[in-house]
Design a protein around this motif. Sequence first.
Motif, PDB file in Angstrom:
ATOM      1  N   LEU A   5       0.811  -1.267   0.064  1.00  0.00           N
ATOM      2  CA  LEU A   5      -0.007   0.021   0.093  1.00  0.00           C
ATOM      3  C   LEU A   5       0.837   1.161  -0.025  1.00  0.00           C
ATOM      4  CD1 LEU A   5      -2.852  -0.750   2.721  1.00  0.00           C
ATOM      5  CD2 LEU A   5      -3.195  -0.561   0.079  1.00  0.00           C
ATOM      6  N   LYS A   6       0.373   2.317  -0.602  1.00  0.00           N
ATOM      7  CA  LYS A   6       1.058   3.547  -0.463  1.00  0.00           C
ATOM      8  C   LYS A   6       1.004   3.912   0.941  1.00  0.00           C
ATOM      9  CE  LYS A   6       0.251   5.254  -5.400  1.00  0.00           C
ATOM     10  NZ  LYS A   6      -0.486   6.138  -6.029  1.00  0.00           N
ATOM     11  N   LEU A   7       1.829   4.748   1.289  1.00  0.00           N
ATOM     12  CA  LEU A   7       2.263   5.227   2.731  1.00  0.00           C
ATOM     13  C   LEU A   7       0.870   5.954   3.002  1.00  0.00           C
ATOM     14  CD1 LEU A   7       3.758   5.181   5.479  1.00  0.00           C
ATOM     15  CD2 LEU A   7       4.923   7.438   4.455  1.00  0.00           C
ATOM     16  N   LEU A  59      -8.050   0.412  10.557  1.00  0.00           N
ATOM     17  CA  LEU A  59      -8.084  -0.751   9.815  1.00  0.00           C
ATOM     18  C   LEU A  59      -7.036  -1.702   9.781  1.00  0.00           C
ATOM     19  CD1 LEU A  59     -10.234  -2.988   8.966  1.00  0.00           C
ATOM     20  CD2 LEU A  59      -9.889  -1.855   6.616  1.00  0.00           C
ATOM     21  N   THR A  60      -5.869  -0.868   8.986  1.00  0.00           N
ATOM     22  CA  THR A  60      -4.471  -1.541   8.372  1.00  0.00           C
ATOM     23  C   THR A  60      -3.837  -1.895   9.821  1.00  0.00           C
ATOM     24  OG1 THR A  60      -3.529   0.811   8.459  1.00  0.00           O
ATOM     25  CG2 THR A  60      -4.305  -0.221   6.703  1.00  0.00           C
ATOM     26  N   ARG A  63       6.790   6.812  10.255  1.00  0.00           N
ATOM     27  CA  ARG A  63       5.608   6.891  10.484  1.00  0.00           C
ATOM     28  C   ARG A  63       4.960   5.688  10.448  1.00  0.00           C
ATOM     29  NH1 ARG A  63       7.589  10.985   7.653  1.00  0.00           N
ATOM     30  NH2 ARG A  63       6.617  13.127   7.571  1.00  0.00           N
ATOM     31  N   GLU A  64       5.479   4.592   9.948  1.00  0.00           N
ATOM     32  CA  GLU A  64       5.226   3.126  10.006  1.00  0.00           C
ATOM     33  C   GLU A  64       5.313   2.876  11.433  1.00  0.00           C
ATOM     34  OE1 GLU A  64       6.179   0.492   6.654  1.00  0.00           O
ATOM     35  OE2 GLU A  64       7.456   2.383   6.141  1.00  0.00           O
ATOM     36  N   ALA A  65       6.280   3.522  12.319  1.00  0.00           N
ATOM     37  CA  ALA A  65       6.404   3.072  13.515  1.00  0.00           C
ATOM     38  C   ALA A  65       5.687   3.808  14.534  1.00  0.00           C
ATOM     39  CB  ALA A  65       8.082   3.505  13.831  1.00  0.00           C
ATOM     40  N   SER A  66       4.555   4.543  14.272  1.00  0.00           N
ATOM     41  CA  SER A  66       3.771   5.114  14.983  1.00  0.00           C
ATOM     42  C   SER A  66       2.220   4.571  14.798  1.00  0.00           C
ATOM     43  CB  SER A  66       3.966   6.613  14.826  1.00  0.00           C
ATOM     44  OG  SER A  66       2.804   7.395  15.736  1.00  0.00           O
TER      45      SER A  66
END
Length: 444
Positions: A119-121, A130-131, A430-433
Amino acid sequence: MERIIRQFQEGILKDGDMVSVKGAIHRMKDMGDFAFVNLRGPRRVLQCVWEKAGAPAGESADVQKDFGLEDWVVATGKIARDDRSPLGFELHLTELRKVGGPSEKLPLEINNDRKVKNLKLETLLDERVLTLRNPRVRAVMRVAEGIMYGFRQFLREEGFVEFVPPRLVKGGAEGGADMFMVKYFDQKAYLNQSPQQYKQAMVGVFEKVFTVGPVFRGENSNTPRHLTEFQGLDLEMGYIDGFEDLMDLETRMFRFLFELLNEEYQPELDLTLGKGERLPDIGEPAKISFADAKELYGKMSGKKVQDPVDLSPEEERWLGQYFLEKTGSPLVFVTHYPSVKRPFYTMDAPENPRYTLSYDLLLYGLEVTTGGQRIHDYEAQVAKMKKRHMNPEDFQEYLAMHRYGLPPHGGFGLGLERIVQKLLRLENIREASAFPRDRNRLTP
């Protein structure tokens, strides 16, 4: 679900025992005479088997007609040992009861790890509620929880006391324009950019203190390594002999954190790093002065140094890789930063006041920690303020702790999300939050 998994692994529950579990339907697959119904618990996914011939009276033999993805259910069945299962067993269902579920079609296939990963960020974050349910995405959050848990556990065993600093303040601990102003009744207030002055004040109370909580930075940065709100892990300790004591403590702390994650968060590391992957032994981290680091980079890379008083992201990455290959450790301490790049409360090096008794810690080439020794003497602190053309009268509340006396002390602060980003090899912080905030994002 986790309790049942643990009891089976400990031998308390055995093949044929009847149990009930709660979870969301993560995946279903019709196999003809039976169907697989995978239930997602808070940490794992449990494979269940619905046998059509054995469906209870009054219930549909076709489970896919009555249930759908993300239905929340209570499942009852018999444990069936299966050595092919990652959990060692599956559940043969005798009853499936729905207690909740979606009211509309899901916009994403969160049970498809490949599609979620691609998925795009922006989509990943826009659909965060949901993700986050995807097992791999959720595992990232669980690792973040493990780091906070380990940080607290390690420091308590070291005699530290946790406290809670205010998030609303009248001014900044570090100054600058990167603060968020809020209207506070009939006056201005700011979201705290650092718990620094409160950590120092609490050294005079408990000697060793730490705090875990949000830190706000209004830097106009839109990079893969910056957030405007991040989780700060901060500590301060008294009676240090030098800032080397802080580096020794942090080395032991990271060793503890790596061992904890390897021992207690194996399912999450399997999902994020790959099956069987573990965090490495940190060994003995390299230590190099700022001036030597600059010289080494220029000499070995053949590139001209651009900023004489700070390390660029490129230089940090290069140093991390260089010492990883040389020492095997993902950690590098860069010491004695220039005084002009450190806050007014940082102690200057007696042998050369152009530099400070401070350091940054690089983890796989990314700065995750800033630490150092503080000025504890009142006269010395006032003198440095005046040298920087600061008016001590504007800092009377801060200077009060110095007037009343403090032991030699120092501390450091870590950014949780940066640690998670580097440990799990994430491209963007941002993936870590769970719900990141940056200069463009205030939702969800």
